[in-house]
Write a protein that holds these residues in place. Structure first.
Motif, short mmCIF file in Angstrom:
data_model
loop_
_atom_site.label_atom_id
_atom_site.label_comp_id
_atom_site.label_asym_id
_atom_site.label_seq_id
_atom_site.Cartn_x
_atom_site.Cartn_y
_atom_site.Cartn_z
N LYS A 130 3.94 -9.57 -10.01
CA LYS A 130 4.81 -10.47 -11.03
C LYS A 130 4.28 -10.91 -12.36
CE LYS A 130 7.00 -12.53 -6.92
NZ LYS A 130 7.27 -13.86 -6.00
N ARG A 131 2.98 -10.98 -12.20
CA ARG A 131 2.16 -11.20 -13.64
C ARG A 131 2.14 -10.05 -14.60
NH1 ARG A 131 -0.06 -11.93 -17.66
NH2 ARG A 131 -1.71 -13.52 -18.63
N THR A 132 1.79 -8.91 -14.02
CA THR A 132 1.57 -7.77 -14.90
C THR A 132 2.55 -6.82 -14.98
OG1 THR A 132 0.64 -6.44 -13.02
CG2 THR A 132 -0.76 -7.99 -14.25
N GLY A 133 3.49 -6.70 -13.62
CA GLY A 133 4.49 -5.60 -13.64
C GLY A 133 3.79 -4.42 -13.11
N SER A 134 2.99 -4.26 -12.37
CA SER A 134 2.29 -3.24 -11.90
C SER A 134 3.14 -2.82 -10.65
CB SER A 134 1.03 -3.30 -11.77
OG SER A 134 0.61 -2.29 -10.99
N ILE A 135 3.57 -1.53 -10.55
CA ILE A 135 4.30 -1.17 -9.25
C ILE A 135 3.23 -0.71 -8.46
CG2 ILE A 135 4.58 1.21 -10.15
CD1 ILE A 135 7.24 -0.83 -8.65
N GLU A 136 2.28 -0.36 -8.77
CA GLU A 136 1.12 -0.03 -7.81
C GLU A 136 0.75 -1.16 -6.95
OE1 GLU A 136 0.95 0.75 -11.02
OE2 GLU A 136 1.08 3.02 -11.02
N ASN A 137 0.55 -2.31 -7.69
CA ASN A 137 0.35 -3.66 -7.17
C ASN A 137 1.61 -3.78 -6.05
OD1 ASN A 137 -1.52 -5.37 -9.77
ND2 ASN A 137 -2.36 -3.94 -8.31
N LEU A 138 2.57 -3.83 -6.56
CA LEU A 138 3.74 -4.16 -5.41
C LEU A 138 3.86 -3.11 -4.16
CD1 LEU A 138 6.18 -5.47 -4.75
CD2 LEU A 138 7.51 -4.13 -6.46
N THR A 139 3.79 -1.99 -4.49
CA THR A 139 3.79 -0.90 -3.28
C THR A 139 2.81 -1.16 -2.31
OG1 THR A 139 4.59 0.56 -5.02
CG2 THR A 139 3.49 1.49 -2.61
N GLU A 140 1.49 -1.77 -2.82
CA GLU A 140 0.44 -2.22 -1.74
C GLU A 140 0.52 -3.23 -1.25
OE1 GLU A 140 -4.55 -2.23 -2.07
OE2 GLU A 140 -3.51 -1.67 -3.99
N ALA A 141 1.15 -4.20 -2.20
CA ALA A 141 1.76 -5.69 -1.30
C ALA A 141 2.49 -5.48 -0.20
CB ALA A 141 2.17 -6.45 -2.45
N ILE A 142 3.64 -4.64 -0.36
CA ILE A 142 4.51 -4.21 0.80
C ILE A 142 3.80 -3.67 1.99
CG2 ILE A 142 6.56 -2.82 1.34
CD1 ILE A 142 7.55 -3.17 -1.39
N LEU A 143 3.01 -2.74 1.90
CA LEU A 143 2.04 -2.19 2.77
C LEU A 143 1.34 -3.23 3.45
CD1 LEU A 143 -0.10 1.13 2.41
CD2 LEU A 143 -1.11 -0.77 3.35
N TRP A 144 0.53 -3.91 2.98
CA TRP A 144 -0.17 -5.02 3.67
C TRP A 144 0.56 -6.09 4.23
CZ3 TRP A 144 -4.73 -3.04 4.82
CH2 TRP A 144 -5.37 -2.20 4.09
N ASN A 145 1.50 -6.50 3.56
CA ASN A 145 2.49 -7.71 4.18
C ASN A 145 3.09 -6.97 5.64
OD1 ASN A 145 2.12 -10.07 2.69
ND2 ASN A 145 3.16 -9.09 1.04
N ARG A 146 3.53 -5.76 5.21
CA ARG A 146 4.20 -4.99 6.67
C ARG A 146 3.01 -5.05 7.94
NH1 ARG A 146 8.59 -1.86 6.63
NH2 ARG A 146 8.43 -1.21 4.32
N GLU A 147 1.82 -4.85 7.34
CA GLU A 147 0.90 -4.57 8.55
C GLU A 147 0.58 -5.85 9.09
OE1 GLU A 147 -1.82 -2.52 10.98
OE2 GLU A 147 -0.12 -2.00 9.78
N ALA A 148 0.56 -6.93 8.10
CA ALA A 148 0.33 -8.31 8.55
C ALA A 148 1.19 -9.06 9.78
CB ALA A 148 0.23 -9.43 7.50
N LEU A 149 2.48 -8.25 9.34
CA LEU A 149 3.66 -9.01 10.20
C LEU A 149 3.50 -8.06 11.52
CD1 LEU A 149 6.38 -10.23 10.53
CD2 LEU A 149 7.38 -8.37 9.69
N ARG A 150 3.17 -6.84 11.52
CA ARG A 150 3.22 -6.11 12.55
C ARG A 150 2.07 -6.65 13.91
NH1 ARG A 150 0.24 -1.93 14.98
NH2 ARG A 150 -1.34 -2.01 13.42
N LEU A 151 0.89 -7.12 13.21
CA LEU A 151 -0.28 -7.66 13.93
C LEU A 151 0.02 -9.12 14.33
CD1 LEU A 151 -3.33 -6.14 11.92
CD2 LEU A 151 -2.44 -5.31 14.07
#
Length: 997
Positions: A130-151
């Protein structure tokens, strides 16, 4: 607004720095002072082992939850996350992401708090995106938040927040890409979080606020007002439930202000914008200096003030808006992702001040702001076309001021880039393409780029109202661009390209009905090409997409949450079907010979399936010019410029006819009152009053104008006026296909009427209407309807009175008269009347009889066309329900009800009326009415119509509507002869119209 746990090394509780850090942290939590927060961080850092290496402390479990009553409130992770939320400092965010990454990489698989660790990392990455607009950060955020929810185990008190964090990640991706699947995912996760958040719990306000934000974002994309209503409800509940000292209270207040602002843009109600400004002002006042959210809240306040300025013309609002926006820009770091938005807003406000003062320096600064904003946005960003479009409009304003051709060329160049790129919301790209085309046509009318621009605009028009939306939302998207196909056709005609004009009119008009027809198109070509499995899947998806698009969204607010979740699941399934549909079409078009599979019908194909005799006359009415395009089987398109007609005249005739109809209806009601009073007081006191003040004969004038300026020049060119007037059965057919305001005028009755002098279109041709040429030719090239089978016949339905409606006793007489007439033949006929009529029975009879006659009340719904309906004593039959039936045996529908072809002026090119809807449902021909019809004359028209239609029937009981246009022509002429040429006579027979083949 996701919440984060601690991930840094815990200080040694025996350290003298621990108590100092706790003291500073307590003061921070009490005062919100960033200074206290920084001191706490420094003290806690001093207590960490040296060298500082992120790891998980053996007592991590206890440190993650230092305050039992707020287990999700972090106090050691403030270094990289909480302080960054306040200050927006990128270094804090970078350190938070780095520290979380090390902890996750080294320890998370063996740590019982793994879901929290992963969630922390996901949130830090999301914050940096949200601060930088880096799409790589967003893709990784979705990955880790999805894994956190799974566990996260079911029943875990942190589960709602984990759901919320993943939903927030999808929400952020939607804001970047505009993909509706992402926002649907965000809403689904937030709704589930609401169900798991206990009433009165500390997390519920945050969950509600995030859900409201997701609904609001989807509203911005689709225009569905129900989403905005739901957003307001969520924000209001979040504010009511949050404690007065809640850290997110300013955010909730700002959210509600934004929702009222969006509602104002839809309603233009002063109360909405005042509410918006009040909430934005309050949120700004609650936000301390130096807080990272202050620039955004200042900008929101400025935007709302500017909107009120546009409504009230109050210079004080504009001045304050500029102050707020300048301060927002000044407080925002140069590398902040939101700076382009604040700059663009400042440019908009400066343009407004330039328009007030004429000070060229304001416009110069506005262009400078827009240029800087555009330079800061990556070209592949979804908002890039928005900033390009904004800059282009400012450059055009500058060109209009100083006539500098370089600014005009730069403006057009930017619009072209915005339109042809593959990023951004289709609606934004469509706006850019439309302006690109209009400016090219206005300033370089002979340029080939004009045709290229309009071609892009028409293509984008079709994608703006895509199948992923309900039909109602597609209409909402199309309202602002209803004139675009007409402008394109006008430009093509001016350049001597009638074929291109017809192509654009066919592609750009009646889009929604065209989509429905496409979904019902047979896929025989694929089967013949030996791809039966693909054909089968296309057929299956089409069968599911049609009802999904016809579904009418239920209001969110006021229905149980589980029902709302079910509705969202259906919405997500609809989106998935639309994506699969596009993929299947791409796969089919990759097959050799099927490159144009289910694409809009080319004009060359349309011309091959015209009626063997007669003329199809498309009349394009635009601001620049008016033209007729005449199509005839075996001939090239004949282009007839209508130099004496104009859009202004068409609108004037339309308004004049509307005003006259209102007066006529008032007189009719007064006549009914007189009839009731005649027995008591006679006519001496009332009738003379009604006769005074009628003036001239506006209907005669309108019909004369249509004859002299439109119809007669066409008939003269076709040499039809030289043909001697013969029997009705020998008159040629004309299918009128008008556009714009001409769609609401009775071309079929154009003429000069008067005693001893009469020249009308009825003397030379039998008239029908068609919404588009394709709507006519698709019936001609489709399979022939088998008449004389077990479905052939006529069902008659009459309704004397529906609940809440005025009685129409003539319907019973009408249906009885037709029933008596038809019963004397071998034709199969069924009659239903009064309370025996139900929606279920009517639908059943539509399936079992090729033709239906509906004599009842009808209701035209301009706001929701699919809710236009026929009113029965036992319910109402709406258009959406009829269309769902896909009536394969349908032939003729006679709609003896009021205003069944009236349409909606905002969607004149979409033919949103009951007559067009019945064509879309499967009927080949429809008799309808342009306005209210008389209870006295309707039975006579119906009997004359069916008597003519039955005269060619055979002994086997064949009931064929193919002569229905001639039958209606005959019935109208008969009524006209009985009533004469007065204005009252015209009101009686002119409203009857014939649609289809």
């Amino acid at each position: 607004m996701g919440q984060c746990l601690s991930v840094f090394d815990d200080p040694d509780p025996r350290s003298p720095h621990f108590d100092e850090g706790q003291a500073h942290l307590a003061r921070y939590e009490e005062t919100g002072s960033v200074t206290n927060l920084t001191r706490a961080i420094e003290a806690l850092r001093d207590g960490m082992p040296q060298p500082h290496t992120p790891r998980v402390h053996p007592n991590a479990a206890a440190r993650y939850n230092p305050k039992p009553d707020a287990h999700l409130r972090p106090w050691l992770c403030v270094l990289g996350y909480e302080r960054a939320e306040i200050t927006g400092d990128l270094a804090d965010l970078d350190e938070a992401v780095n520290c979380h990454s090390v902890v996750v990489r080294n320890t998370w698989k063996d740590d019982p708090k793994a879901p929290g660790l992963l969630s922390n990392l996901g949130l830090s990455l999301l914050a940096r995106f949200k601060r930088t607009g880096s799409i790589e950060n967003l893709t990784e955020a979705i990955l880790w938040n999805r894994e956190a929810l799974r566990l996260t185990q079911g029943g875990d008190p942190d589960l709602p927040i984990r759901l919320l964090n993943l939903g927030a990640s999808f929400h952020a991706r939607f804001e970047r890409t505009g993909d509706l699947v992402d926002i649907s995912e965000a809403i689904a996760y937030s709704q589930k979080a609401v169900t798991l958040s206990p009433e009165g719990g500390t997390s519920l306000p945050e969950v509600l606020a995030d859900l409201g934000s997701a609904f609001q974002s989807r509203f911005k994309r689709t225009g569905d007002i129900e989403d905005l209503t739901e957003a307001i409800s969520c924000f209001e509940r979040a504010l009511e439930m949050a404690p007065k000292d809640h850290e997110y209270l300013p955010a909730y207040t700002s959210n509600l202000g934004a929702a009222f602002h969006y509602r104002f843009q839809d309603t233009r109600h002063l109360t909405d914008i005042n509410e918006s400004i009040s909430h934005f002002r309050k949120a700004t006042q609650m936000t301390p200096e130096g807080h990272a959210m202050l620039p955004g809240r200042l900008s929101n306040l400025g935007m709302a003030l500017h909107s009120r300025f546009e409504l009230t013309d109050n210079d004080v609002d504009l001045a304050e808006a500029l102050l707020c926006q300048r301060r927002a820009v000044d407080l925002t770091p140069n590398d902040h992702a939101n700076l382009p938005t604040w700059l663009s807003g400042l440019g908009t406000f400066l343009k407004s001040r330039f328009e007030r003062s004429g000070n060229i320096e304001d416009l110069v600064e506005a262009v400078s702001c827009a240029c800087r904003a555009m330079q800061l946005v990556p070209e592949r960003h979804a908002t890039f076309p928005v900033f390009l479009y904004h800059l282009s409009t400012l450059l055009y304003d500058f060109y209009c001021h100083d006539n500098d051709s370089e600014k005009l060329e730069a403006c057009i160049s930017h619009l072209k880039v915005a339109a042809i790129g593959n990023v951004g919301h289709p609606r934004t790209r469509l706006s850019a393409a439309a302006l690109w085309a209009r400016l090219r046509h206005r300033h370089f009318p002979q340029s080939a780029d004009t045709l290229t621009a309009f071609d892009y605009a028409i293509r984008l028009l079709t994608s703006t109202a895509g199948l992923e939306q309900t039909i109602q939302l597609r209409y909402t998207q199309l309202q602002d661009f209803s004139e675009l196909p007409l402008e394109a056709a006008s430009a093509a005609c001016a350049l001597g390209r009638p074929m291109r004009a017809l192509e654009w009119l066919e592609k750009g008009r009646c889009l929604v009905w065209g989509q429905l027809t496409n979904l019902r198109t047979p896929v025989d070509t694929l089967i013949l090409a030996k791809h039966s499995e693909l054909a089968q899947r296309i057929t299956e998806v089409a069968a599911q997409l049609e009802p999904a698009g016809l579904a009418r969204a239920q209001p969110h607010v006021g229905i149980p949450l589980m029902e709302r979740i079910t509705a969202e699941n259906e919405n997500r399934a609809h989106l998935d079907l639309a994506k699969e549909w596009e993929g299947l079409l791409t796969e089919a078009r990759a097959i050799s010979g099927l490159e144009t599979f289910m694409m809009p019908t080319p004009c060359s194909t349309i011309l091959q399936h015209l009626p063997e005799s007669g003329y199809v006359v498309v009349i394009n009415v635009s601001k620049d010019r008016c033209d007729a395009l005449v199509l005839r089987s075996g001939h090239n398109i004949l282009h007839i410029p209508l130099d004496s007609f104009s859009e202004e005249k068409a609108q004037r005739y339309r308004n004049g006819l509307s005003d006259t109809l209102k007066s006529h209806q008032l007189r009719d009601r007064a006549s009914n009152i007189i009839a009731d009073l005649d027995e008591e007081v006679g006519e001496r006191a009332v009738r003379p009053v009604l006769r005074r003040g009628r003036g001239g004969n506006p209907v005669h004038d309108i019909l004369r104008g249509l004859w002299v300026e439109v119809v007669k020049p066409i008939l003269e060119t076709l040499e039809l006026l030289k043909v001697s007037q013969g029997a009705e059965s020998t008159l040629p057919r004309i299918w009128w296909c008008p556009t714009g305001p001409l769609s609401f005028l009775p071309l079929h009755a154009a003429g000069i009427y008067g005693r001893g002098v009469s020249e009308t279109v009825l003397d030379y041709a039998v008239s029908s209407y068609t919404p588009t040429v394709s709507a006519l030719t698709s019936r001609l090239k489709g399979p022939a309807l088998t008449v004389g089978n077990e479905k052939s016949g006529l069902c008659l339905i009459s309704q004397v009175i529906a609940p809440g409606a005025n009685p129409i006793p003539g319907t019973s007489r009408e249906v009885q008269s037709v029933h008596t007439l038809v019963s004397g033949t071998n034709v199969r006929v069924l009659k239903h009347e009064g309370k025996a009529v139900s929606v279920k029975k009517c639908l059943k009879n539509m399936k079992n009889y090729t033709s239906i006659h509906l004599a009842c009340h009808a209701s035209q719904n301009a706001n929701e066309p699919l809710q236009s309906r026929f009113l029965f004593h036992n319910g109402a039959l709406d258009l959406g329900t009829i269309i769902r039936e896909n009536l394969k045996n349908a032939d003729l529908a006679f709609l003896s009800a009021c205003e069944t072809s009236a349409g909606d002026e905002k969607l004149s090119n979409e033919a949103v009326h009951l007559a067009a809807g019945m064509l879309a449902a499967g009927y080949r021909r429809v008799v309808a009415t342009m306005w209210s019809i008389g209870d006295r004359n309707a039975p006579e028209v119906a009997v004359d119509f069916y008597r003519y239609l039955l005269k060619d029937g055979d002994a086997r009981g064949r009931f064929d509507g193919s002569n229905s246009a001639h039958a209606l022509h005959h019935a109208m002429q008969a009524l006209r002869r009985r009533l004469g040429e007065s204005e009252e006579s015209l009101f009686a027979w002119v409203p009857y119209v014939h649609f289809g083949y």
